[in-house]
Design an enzyme around this catalytic site. Structure first.
Site, PDB file in Angstrom:
ATOM      1  CD  GLN A 188     -12.314  21.065  59.424  1.00 45.55           C
ATOM      2  OE1 GLN A 188     -11.191  21.090  58.934  1.00 45.55           O
ATOM      3  NE2 GLN A 188     -12.524  21.430  60.674  1.00 45.55           N
TER       4      GLN A 188
ATOM      5  CD  GLU B 184      -8.496  17.938  63.611  1.00 47.56           C
ATOM      6  OE1 GLU B 184      -9.149  17.985  62.564  1.00 47.56           O
ATOM      7  OE2 GLU B 184      -7.359  17.446  63.680  1.00 47.56           O
TER       8      GLU B 184
ATOM      9  CG  ASP C 278     -12.674  17.781  61.769  1.00 47.90           C
ATOM     10  OD1 ASP C 278     -13.360  16.758  61.876  1.00 47.90           O
ATOM     11  OD2 ASP C 278     -12.665  18.671  62.625  1.00 47.90           O
TER      12      ASP C 278
ATOM     13  N   GLY D 241      13.175  12.643  59.089  1.00 48.27           N
ATOM     14  CA  GLY D 241      13.545  11.663  58.085  1.00 48.27           C
ATOM     15  C   GLY D 241      14.991  11.230  58.138  1.00 48.27           C
ATOM     16  N   GLY D 242      15.714  11.582  59.179  1.00 47.06           N
ATOM     17  CA  GLY D 242      17.099  11.178  59.303  1.00 47.06           C
ATOM     18  C   GLY D 242      18.090  12.296  59.059  1.00 47.06           C
TER      19      GLY D 242
END
Length: 433
Positions: free
Chosen positions: A18, A141, A173, A252-253
């Protein structure tokens, strides 16, 4: 006018499975000629991996090898080495993803290829950086995900399933393939200035780590103050010095979470993701859309810091709203108020949506024969002046004769290559009578 970005670029694809094939397929879709080297009689291992029919190539192979040419070649034979040498001398790019040391043992490592063709760019995918103590691990992976911080920060944070969890996305991958593609394209531009090809080394670990950037941000904050306000462990849980697993937070907050919707008892994906932004105006619009006007005056909720401290109550209250509606109704109501939200879509819902067949998001490729048409993900970006042509995957060795003829070999030589095991499997000895 042919506007294919990589028109005229020839790539020798010595990759399997892959990570490498995802890179070379993208380059083929951008117009490069990609010659996929495959083992005679065997081919890429994914041709026969996870098949739905033992007589047909798997979707695994088909989704990673469209638009390529298949050339069966055993590069271990003297003739095979000579043929690969000729291919390299006229190639722009050589890409491989074999285990560490394999190409050097074969005689086609970076230094050897550079000596044969100084303009050829050499791309390689390995599990780990060359300086890593793990560089000799056999990388798959999940190995990339567990060593790059992805698994340790993914999953639930309490209960029986509080274990490091790998992502459903192929961070180790296909993500690595995309990172290598960026490196190859950059090297092609660099060659325009230097006239010389370079060595592009891409590890699965680093590609995965690049997508964990915000987790390294969180580690820096944790080291400074000992807690992370956006995580469910705050304010009552413990932080043990490392970025913890955080369930479904946005990260992200802002307060992001996944909520059950009507029908969740029978539909595994009857959920919606909703984000409460920190700004006062955005929060006011959201509260009114939910019908929770009391939040605007309640000191437990009317500031962003207060909401961080009382997030469990917020999650429960919002779910009392979502659980009475289907996920599409929720999105319709909240999106009109500017609330960031989206329905949780299954792969089936995505693949059954005709809007996704826009020429790039999802594409249908007609493989012909018993396979017929199959669906795959197209080129992720779109161009104002170029539309990729999505062609079928090659049959094993379909282009071998043509490529050999292009290299100047005669019909007798081509027949000899097939007979001596260079381009076709050696015939099995007859069973003793």
């Amino acid at each position: 006018m042919n506007t294919a970005p990589l028109q005229g670029i020839k790539i020798i694809d010595f990759t399997e499975v892959q990570s490498g094939p995802s890179c070379t397929q993208l380059l083929a879709w951008l117009g490069a000629e990609v010659i996929k080297i495959e083992r005679p009689g065997v081919g890429d291992v994914t041709r026969k991996e996870l098949q739905y029919d033992p007589t047909l190539p798997s979707y695994y192979f088909l989704q990673l090898n469209a638009n390529k040419r298949s050339f069966t070649l055993d590069a271990k034979t003297p003739d095979g080495k000579e043929i690969l040498t000729k291919l390299i001398k006229e190639a722009d790019v050589f890409i491989e993803n074999l285990h560490p040391g394999a190409m050097d043992d074969l005689g086609f490592g970076w230094e050897a290829v550079h000596a044969l063709n100084p303009r050829c760019i050499y791309g390689t995918i390995k599990g780990f950086p060359e300086a890593s103590k793990y560089k000799n691990l056999k990388a798959y992976e999940p190995i990339a995900q567990v060593t790059a911080g992805a698994a340790s920060t993914t999953g639930w944070y309490t209960g029986e399933y509080n274990i490091p969890t790998q992502s459903g996305a192929a961070l180790g991958d296909s993500n690595t393939g995309m990172h290598l593609a960026i490196g190859i394209l950059s090297a092609l531009l660099q060659r325009e200035k230097t006239g010389e090809g370079c060595f592009v080394y891409q590890s699965m670990h680093n590609a995965c780590l690049n997508l964990c950037r915000i987790k390294t941000r969180d580690q820096l904050t944790l080291d400074k103050i000992g807690y992370l306000t956006q995580y469910p462990q705050y304010p009552n849980g413990k932080f043990n010095g490392t970025v913890p697993r955080s369930g479904n937070i946005e990260g992200g907050g802002v307060l992001g979470w996944t909520y059950r919707c009507k029908g969740y008892e029978t539909d595994d994906n009857a959920f919606v993701y909703i984000i409460l932004q920190r700004g006062a105006k955005e929060f006011e619009l959201a509260a009114k859309a939910f019908g929770f006007d009391d939040w605007l005056t309640d000191p437990k909720f009317n500031t962003a810091d207060a909401r961080d401290r009382n997030k469990d109550e917020i999650y429960a209250r919002i779910e009392s709203f979502t659980i009475t509606k289907d996920k599409y109704e929720v999105v319709d109501i909240l999106s009109k108020a500017g609330v960031p939200c989206g329905p949780v879509l299954s792969t089936k819902e995505i693949m059954d949506d005709p809007e996704n067949y826009d020429g790039n998001t999802l594409v249908k490729i007609n493989q012909g024969g018993k396979v017929g048409e199959f669906t795959t993900v197209g080129v992720p970006c779109t161009f104002s002046n170029y539309q990729p042509e999505y062609r079928p995957c090659p049959e094993l060795g379909a282009d071998t004769t043509d490529i050999l003829q292009t290299l100047g070999y005669t019909a007798d030589q081509i027949a000899a290559f097939a007979a001596n095991g260079t381009t076709a499997p050696m015939p099995k000895p007859e069973a003793a009578k």
